[in-house]
Each structure stands twice: as C-alpha cells, then as structure tokens.
Design a protein around this motif. Structure first.
Motif, PDB file in Angstrom:
ATOM      1  N   GLY A  80      33.371  -4.176  47.974  1.00  0.00           N
ATOM      2  CA  GLY A  80      34.429  -2.667  48.428  1.00  0.00           C
ATOM      3  C   GLY A  80      34.806  -1.977  47.099  1.00  0.00           C
ATOM      4  O   GLY A  80      34.916  -0.544  47.449  1.00  0.00           O
ATOM      5  N   VAL A  81      35.211  -2.504  46.092  1.00  0.00           N
ATOM      6  CA  VAL A  81      35.263  -1.497  45.108  1.00  0.00           C
ATOM      7  C   VAL A  81      34.143  -0.792  44.637  1.00  0.00           C
ATOM      8  O   VAL A  81      34.153   0.398  44.301  1.00  0.00           O
ATOM      9  N   THR A  91      31.501   4.453  44.640  1.00  0.00           N
ATOM     10  CA  THR A  91      30.499   5.445  45.201  1.00  0.00           C
ATOM     11  C   THR A  91      30.929   6.511  45.939  1.00  0.00           C
ATOM     12  O   THR A  91      30.190   7.740  45.534  1.00  0.00           O
ATOM     13  N   LYS A  92      31.686   6.364  46.859  1.00  0.00           N
ATOM     14  CA  LYS A  92      32.457   7.435  47.885  1.00  0.00           C
ATOM     15  C   LYS A  92      33.027   8.331  46.585  1.00  0.00           C
ATOM     16  O   LYS A  92      32.777   9.834  46.870  1.00  0.00           O
ATOM     17  N   LEU A  93      34.004   7.885  45.636  1.00  0.00           N
ATOM     18  CA  LEU A  93      34.526   8.897  44.718  1.00  0.00           C
ATOM     19  C   LEU A  93      33.571   9.841  44.080  1.00  0.00           C
ATOM     20  O   LEU A  93      33.777  10.867  44.085  1.00  0.00           O
ATOM     21  N   LEU A  94      32.529   9.050  43.513  1.00  0.00           N
ATOM     22  CA  LEU A  94      31.622   9.684  42.371  1.00  0.00           C
ATOM     23  C   LEU A  94      30.733  10.930  43.595  1.00  0.00           C
ATOM     24  O   LEU A  94      30.530  12.014  42.813  1.00  0.00           O
ATOM     25  N   ILE A 107      25.948   2.515  39.719  1.00  0.00           N
ATOM     26  CA  ILE A 107      26.930   1.647  39.183  1.00  0.00           C
ATOM     27  C   ILE A 107      26.503   0.375  38.825  1.00  0.00           C
ATOM     28  O   ILE A 107      25.727  -0.261  39.964  1.00  0.00           O
ATOM     29  N   ARG A 108      26.603  -0.263  37.945  1.00  0.00           N
ATOM     30  CA  ARG A 108      26.505  -1.547  37.585  1.00  0.00           C
ATOM     31  C   ARG A 108      27.764  -2.319  37.470  1.00  0.00           C
ATOM     32  O   ARG A 108      28.739  -1.867  37.073  1.00  0.00           O
ATOM     33  N   ASN A 109      27.607  -3.582  37.619  1.00  0.00           N
ATOM     34  CA  ASN A 109      28.905  -4.608  37.797  1.00  0.00           C
ATOM     35  C   ASN A 109      28.437  -5.563  36.897  1.00  0.00           C
ATOM     36  O   ASN A 109      27.100  -5.965  36.543  1.00  0.00           O
ATOM     37  N   GLN A 110      29.223  -6.394  36.406  1.00  0.00           N
ATOM     38  CA  GLN A 110      29.193  -7.682  35.723  1.00  0.00           C
ATOM     39  C   GLN A 110      28.260  -8.755  36.239  1.00  0.00           C
ATOM     40  O   GLN A 110      27.389  -9.304  35.593  1.00  0.00           O
TER      41      GLN A 110
END
Length: 184
Positions: free
Chosen positions: A15-16, A21-24, A40-43
């Motif tokens: 969700g985050v 993604t929507k904001l960017l 976007i990469r996450n941990q």
C-alpha cells in the motif's frame, strides 16, 4: 493536496509503495499509458538481493571445498597405494605368521584415517588461527570458531580417509602371502 505516505510499523508495504508510485507519477506528470520514469526499491528487495548473493557465495565455496576434498582424497589414496607396494613383503610376512585379512585391512584403514585426521587437525588449527587474527585485526569484524564446526570438519576428514583408503587397504588385505613374500 499531497498524499500521506508515512507508514506505521507493521503497515502494508504494498500500500505504501502504491501510494508513493501514485504521488510520483502525479508529480512527474505521467499519463496513464506512460511508463514510470522512476523505480521504487524497498528493504525487502535489498534483503532478497543480499540473500541471493549469499546463496551464490555459499554454493561457490561448497564447490571449492568439494573439489579440495576430492583432490585430498586422491592424494591419500595414492600415498596408501605406494605404502602397500613398499610394504608388500611385510604384509606377506604378517599373513604367513597368521594375520587375517581383516587385520591387514584394519591396519591400512587406520593409517589412512590417521593421515587424513592429521590433515583435518592441521586444517582446523589453521582455520582457528586465521579466525583469531581476523578478530584481533578488525574491530568491526568478529569471528568465532564453533565446536560443532570443528567436530564436523574432523568427521568429514576421517570419512575422506576411510573412503579413499578403503581400496588400498582392501588391496593389501587380498595379497597372496606367497606372492607377497616373493615380491622384491
């Protein structure tokens, strides 16, 4: 109006990422059919990449260790075959005075295990010394030698001695005493 993309501990990561993604896409003025010009990469992705690299490294080291054990085992077998050839008369004398095949087999297997065990002890000692030097030289990188690892290493070493020493020991045990006494 901005989208709140802060996440509480335990929040839904997907969700985050979707909100970010929507904001960017909005800020980059991308149309619905345009590809993202960001990533976007996450941990979790970093953890997965590190796990893949560690798994590859483990397989590589395991392969190198396997080849080393094979080469060492072949070396032990060659040494034991030469020992049997050099001591053929001794084997003949022992058999002539009553030694059974199992006694000869046991003697040469014991010698093979002794050779490989000595190599295992030297390897464990060298490994422990290197681990100690690394711990002493580096404040950031500590090493430990686990007793289970030492037991495993010595067990594998003895197993290599048994496996690769069995054929020469069997060859010595099956020698005909008369032919062995004639051997020069």
């Amino acid at each position: 109006r901005e989208i709140d993309i802060s996440a509480e501990p335990g929040a839904d990561l997907d969700g985050v990422v979707a909100a970010t993604t929507k904001l960017l896409r909005k800020r980059h003025r991308l149309q619905t059919d345009d590809d993202d010009d960001f990533h976007i990469r996450n941990q979790a992705e970093f953890l997965e990449m590190a796990s893949d690299a560690l798994r590859t490294f483990t397989i590589l080291l395991g392969g190198i260790a396997g080849i080393s054990l094979l080469v060492g085992g072949i070396g032990i077998m060659n040494v034991m075959l030469v020992t049997v050839a050099e001591r053929t008369r001794e084997i003949g004398v022992r058999k002539a005075i009553g030694a059974r095949d199992r006694h000869i087999l046991g003697q040469f297997l014991f010698e093979s295990i002794l050779i490989s065990g000595l190599g295992g002890v030297l390897g464990v000692g060298l490994g422990a010394a290197i681990a100690g030097v690394i711990s002493w030289a580096s404040d950031d990188f500590g090493t430990t030698v686990e007793p289970l690892s030492v037991i495993l290493a010595l067990s594998v070493s003895a197993s290599v001695g048994i496996f690769f020493g069995f054929y020469p020991a069997l060859r010595a045990a099956w020698l005909d005493p008369i032919e062995a006494l004639r051997y020069e």
